[in-house]
Design a protein around this motif. Sequence first.
Motif, PDB file in Angstrom:
ATOM      1  N   TYR A 103       2.516  15.520 -19.299  1.00 40.49           N
ATOM      2  CA  TYR A 103       2.637  15.292 -17.851  1.00 40.49           C
ATOM      3  C   TYR A 103       1.388  14.596 -17.315  1.00 40.49           C
ATOM      4  N   ARG A 104       0.237  15.003 -17.800  1.00 42.33           N
ATOM      5  CA  ARG A 104      -1.010  14.375 -17.360  1.00 42.33           C
ATOM      6  C   ARG A 104      -1.052  12.905 -17.810  1.00 42.33           C
ATOM      7  N   ARG A 105      -0.541  12.625 -18.998  1.00 48.49           N
ATOM      8  CA  ARG A 105      -0.479  11.248 -19.476  1.00 48.49           C
ATOM      9  C   ARG A 105       0.470  10.418 -18.615  1.00 48.49           C
ATOM     10  N   HIS A 106       1.611  10.991 -18.273  1.00 51.11           N
ATOM     11  CA  HIS A 106       2.574  10.297 -17.403  1.00 51.11           C
ATOM     12  C   HIS A 106       1.969  10.017 -16.032  1.00 51.11           C
ATOM     13  N   LEU A 107       1.333  11.017 -15.429  1.00 45.50           N
ATOM     14  CA  LEU A 107       0.712  10.827 -14.123  1.00 45.50           C
ATOM     15  C   LEU A 107      -0.356   9.740 -14.175  1.00 45.50           C
ATOM     16  N   SER A 108      -1.134   9.729 -15.224  1.00 44.09           N
ATOM     17  CA  SER A 108      -2.208   8.740 -15.340  1.00 44.09           C
ATOM     18  C   SER A 108      -1.649   7.331 -15.357  1.00 44.09           C
ATOM     19  N   GLY A 109      -0.536   7.129 -16.056  1.00 43.86           N
ATOM     20  CA  GLY A 109       0.081   5.811 -16.091  1.00 43.86           C
ATOM     21  C   GLY A 109       0.579   5.379 -14.728  1.00 43.86           C
ATOM     22  N   VAL A 110       1.266   6.283 -14.051  1.00 43.06           N
ATOM     23  CA  VAL A 110       1.800   5.974 -12.721  1.00 43.06           C
ATOM     24  C   VAL A 110       0.666   5.691 -11.735  1.00 43.06           C
ATOM     25  N   LEU A 111      -0.358   6.526 -11.745  1.00 42.14           N
ATOM     26  CA  LEU A 111      -1.465   6.363 -10.806  1.00 42.14           C
ATOM     27  C   LEU A 111      -2.265   5.097 -11.089  1.00 42.14           C
ATOM     28  N   ALA A 112      -2.434   4.766 -12.363  1.00 42.77           N
ATOM     29  CA  ALA A 112      -3.168   3.550 -12.697  1.00 42.77           C
ATOM     30  C   ALA A 112      -2.439   2.317 -12.177  1.00 42.77           C
ATOM     31  N   ALA A 113      -1.132   2.268 -12.362  1.00 44.61           N
ATOM     32  CA  ALA A 113      -0.365   1.123 -11.880  1.00 44.61           C
ATOM     33  C   ALA A 113      -0.451   1.021 -10.359  1.00 44.61           C
ATOM     34  N   ARG A 114      -0.337   2.146  -9.683  1.00 44.80           N
ATOM     35  CA  ARG A 114      -0.440   2.139  -8.216  1.00 44.80           C
ATOM     36  C   ARG A 114      -1.819   1.669  -7.764  1.00 44.80           C
ATOM     37  N   ALA A 115      -2.839   2.197  -8.409  1.00 42.89           N
ATOM     38  CA  ALA A 115      -4.194   1.854  -7.997  1.00 42.89           C
ATOM     39  C   ALA A 115      -4.504   0.386  -8.290  1.00 42.89           C
ATOM     40  N   LEU A 116      -4.046  -0.120  -9.418  1.00 40.63           N
ATOM     41  CA  LEU A 116      -4.289  -1.525  -9.751  1.00 40.63           C
ATOM     42  C   LEU A 116      -3.573  -2.455  -8.772  1.00 40.63           C
ATOM     43  N   ARG A 117      -2.348  -2.107  -8.412  1.00 46.96           N
ATOM     44  CA  ARG A 117      -1.620  -2.935  -7.438  1.00 46.96           C
ATOM     45  C   ARG A 117      -2.329  -2.910  -6.092  1.00 46.96           C
ATOM     46  N   ALA A 118      -2.806  -1.743  -5.689  1.00 45.23           N
ATOM     47  CA  ALA A 118      -3.522  -1.639  -4.411  1.00 45.23           C
ATOM     48  C   ALA A 118      -4.834  -2.417  -4.470  1.00 45.23           C
ATOM     49  N   ALA A 119      -5.536  -2.333  -5.594  1.00 46.42           N
ATOM     50  CA  ALA A 119      -6.797  -3.058  -5.743  1.00 46.42           C
ATOM     51  C   ALA A 119      -6.565  -4.564  -5.710  1.00 46.42           C
ATOM     52  N   ALA A 120      -5.476  -5.015  -6.324  1.00 43.92           N
ATOM     53  CA  ALA A 120      -5.152  -6.446  -6.295  1.00 43.92           C
ATOM     54  C   ALA A 120      -4.854  -6.898  -4.869  1.00 43.92           C
ATOM     55  N   SER A 121      -4.190  -6.043  -4.111  1.00 43.47           N
ATOM     56  CA  SER A 121      -3.897  -6.371  -2.721  1.00 43.47           C
ATOM     57  C   SER A 121      -5.171  -6.498  -1.915  1.00 43.47           C
ATOM     58  N   VAL A 122      -6.122  -5.594  -2.148  1.00 41.16           N
ATOM     59  CA  VAL A 122      -7.411  -5.669  -1.467  1.00 41.16           C
ATOM     60  C   VAL A 122      -8.150  -6.947  -1.859  1.00 41.16           C
ATOM     61  N   ALA A 123      -8.135  -7.257  -3.152  1.00 37.76           N
ATOM     62  CA  ALA A 123      -8.815  -8.471  -3.620  1.00 37.76           C
ATOM     63  C   ALA A 123      -8.250  -9.729  -2.976  1.00 37.76           C
ATOM     64  N   ALA A 124      -6.941  -9.694  -2.691  1.00 40.64           N
ATOM     65  CA  ALA A 124      -6.285 -10.848  -2.069  1.00 40.64           C
ATOM     66  C   ALA A 124      -6.434 -10.850  -0.556  1.00 40.64           C
ATOM     67  N   GLY A 125      -7.087  -9.823  -0.015  1.00 41.07           N
ATOM     68  CA  GLY A 125      -7.263  -9.730   1.429  1.00 41.07           C
ATOM     69  C   GLY A 125      -6.041  -9.263   2.158  1.00 41.07           C
ATOM     70  N   GLU A 126      -5.139  -8.554   1.447  1.00 44.17           N
ATOM     71  CA  GLU A 126      -3.869  -8.147   2.037  1.00 44.17           C
ATOM     72  C   GLU A 126      -3.780  -6.649   2.297  1.00 44.17           C
ATOM     73  N   GLY A 127      -4.773  -5.898   1.896  1.00 41.12           N
ATOM     74  CA  GLY A 127      -4.675  -4.454   2.054  1.00 41.12           C
ATOM     75  C   GLY A 127      -6.029  -3.825   2.242  1.00 41.12           C
ATOM     76  N   HIS A 128      -6.046  -2.488   2.219  1.00 42.99           N
ATOM     77  CA  HIS A 128      -7.278  -1.734   2.398  1.00 42.99           C
ATOM     78  C   HIS A 128      -7.526  -0.910   1.151  1.00 42.99           C
ATOM     79  N   ASP A 129      -8.788  -0.718   0.836  1.00 44.92           N
ATOM     80  CA  ASP A 129      -9.163   0.130  -0.290  1.00 44.92           C
ATOM     81  C   ASP A 129      -8.612   1.526  -0.064  1.00 44.92           C
ATOM     82  N   GLY A 130      -7.884   2.071  -1.040  1.00 46.50           N
ATOM     83  CA  GLY A 130      -7.304   3.396  -0.849  1.00 46.50           C
ATOM     84  C   GLY A 130      -6.734   3.972  -2.108  1.00 46.50           C
TER      85      GLY A 130
END
Length: 294
Positions: free
Chosen positions: A267-294
């Motif tokens: 379960y911890r491995r599954h959560l880590s995968g899901v959270l990493a994908a979410r965080a990377l997408r959010a970070a990419a949005s911030v890098a593009a000037g489209e979102g906020h760090d979160g």
Amino acid sequence: MKPPPFDYHAPRDLGEALAVLAEAGEHGKVLAGGQSLIPLMNMRLAAPEHLVDINRVAGLDGIEAGPDGVRVGALARHTAVERSEAAARRQPLLRTALRHVAHPVIRNRGTVVGSLVHADPSAELPAVLTLLGGTVRLARHGGTRRDVPAESFFTGPLESALEPGELAVSAFFPALGPRTGTAFHEVARRHGDYAMAGAAALVTLDDDQRIAQARAAFVSAGPVPVLLDLTEVCESRPAASVDWPAVERAVRDRLDPDADIHATAEYRRHLSGVLAARALRAAASVAAGEGHDG
């Protein structure tokens, strides 16, 4: 519960503090925020013969934000760093991650450097320092100082490169480069509890808005913070066209977390995968000037 007996020292300056620590050696512990140390002592899981209270030492509570990053002194409280606008401008991931640390009453007293020295792999700040490639500055009586990179500083669960007689006087969090964004996501049973899993992410885009660099550091994924380079998995594509399920699979394949009473390893491995994908997408949005760090 009460701690075992100890000698209490309250030095007034850094030189005195380092002299006391040098004399105490492996039998000495530093008291700054005390939010981790005092409970361990009360439960008799830690039994230092000498407690060196550095709260009266001037000059250790600084938060210095410059073009190259943010240096946080040993007595800078979580709340002070979280509220620092200068620090947030230079390194926004600090504020984002600190909002997940425990509860306000803990953050009012706990220190950023103390959390790093405690070296709990379930804590947020060790993962942040690891992701950013930061350092911890250690000082010893006689004037010796050394800066230890995060990859070498965390040596095991609740273990760091800090040696007997040394004091962690500050930590440095490098600033972000151009077209770079960060994000932090975690899952805990209650907000403020230690996370069952968490991921801090950093993404840099090239001139064509494609992912040029993608890294993630993980909370509760191993005996020390685990850092993964996921750039190749993102295939130098714009974030919108990345195969995010493949990113999740890559994370799950590379992590080997432990099971405990809070979560199974799977379960911890599954959560880590899901959270990493979410965080990377959010970070990419911030890098593009489209979102906020979160």
